[in-house]
Design an enzyme around this catalytic site. Structure first.
Site: not given
Lengths: 176, 132
Positions: B106, B39, B37, B63
């Protein structure tokens, strides 16, 4: 059905390498696509129609995979039994991650200032960096068969692809 | 996709955003990134002479769930010993923030950031102990 066991490279009659000729890929894809296009089998028995549809689907997927450098490298590693661990491996080199943060900050600053030239410059920088990583992939995959190194480079490219997409999206939004 | 109230709270009012001096021998820095993603998470902890974490800071690009996960762990880390910090599991973050399955990575990123910060601190402090 014998085609389904052929890998994406074999399907287009290409050597299983990272460095492939994209023009040859395009030509072979178009040839295969017209040969198996479902329209040609409209009057054929159901089994043949289904078969042509499956072949057309595989050709599309194979083409998309081989055309994109990151996906091509990931696929090459996969057929050599190496997982790129893009979902699970979070241990990137610190200096690479610092660079990611700097790029993201620069992107956000430029976006907030509606500075399209700055975004273009950043996009260019990103493309240069991607090129360097792709050269490394050619070396690691085609010359050295250094698969775990190549897997890390795929993970890096995945980051760059994301930043590139975000910058392009920002530019097109500002240009609206 | 709707974020839970706790995610929104941390996202809108992130705790402990900032930077500690990475050259301070009492500071451990962990940087991790999620390729899937994009991140990127930096987590820093500062320990006192008793081995208790007295400060924690983070900086995250990603995010809302990634920001909330890192914000939450900085709150959890303060006051903990290094051993206690090492026991923080991503499943606890998932539970506290009510993260949906697609956002579990996450919380994994936050757990990995803690481990990386602890490893950095240990690497920094080991030669000092040997010299003493």
């Amino acid at each position: 059905m014998h085609n389904s066991s052929r890998n994406h490279f074999e399907l287009f009659n290409l050597p299983a390498r990272f460095a492939i000729d994209l023009n040859t890929l395009d030509q072979h894809y178009r040839k295969l696509q017209s040969a198996v296009h479902p329209d040609r089998f409209a009057a054929a028995p159901a089994a043949e129609r289904l078969h042509s549809m499956q072949q057309a689907t595989q050709a599309n997927e194979a083409y998309r995979t081989l055309k994109d450098p990151t996906a091509r490298a990931r696929y090459l590693l996969q057929i050599n039994g190496v997982d790129t661990e893009e979902e699970s491996n979070t241990a990137m080199p610190a200096e690479f991650l610092v660079l990611q943060m700097e790029w993201r900050e620069a992107m956000e600053d430029a976006r907030a200032a509606r500075d399209i030239p700055a975004l273009d410059k950043l996009l260019h920088e990103m493309q240069q960096e991607s090129k360097t990583l792709q050269q490394h992939l050619h070396w690691a995959l085609d010359e050295k068969k250094a698969y775990s190194e190549a897997a890390e480079t795929v993970r890096k490219l995945r980051f760059l692809d994301k930043v590139r997409d975000d910058i392009q999206q920002s530019i097109s939004k500002l240009e609206e | 996709m709707a974020y839970s109230d706790k995610v929104l709270d941390h996202y809108e009012n992130p705790r402990n955003v900032g930077t500690l001096d990475k050259n301070d021998p009492h500071v451990g820095t962990g940087m991790v990134g999620a390729p899937a993603c994009g991140d990127v998470m930096k987590l820093q902890i500062k320990v006192n002479d008793d081995g208790i974490i007295e400060d924690a800071k983070f900086k995250t690009y990603g995010c809302g769930s990634a920001i909330a996960s890192s914000s939450l762990v900085t709150e959890w880390l303060k006051g903990k010993s290094l051993d206690q910090a090492a026991q923080i599991k991503n499943s606890a973050i998932v539970e506290e923030l009510a993260l949906p399955p697609v956002k579990i990575h996450c919380s994994v990123l936050a757990e990995d950031a803690i481990k990386a910060a602890l490893a950095d601190l240990k690497a920094k402090q080991t030669p000092a102990v040997a010299a003493a």
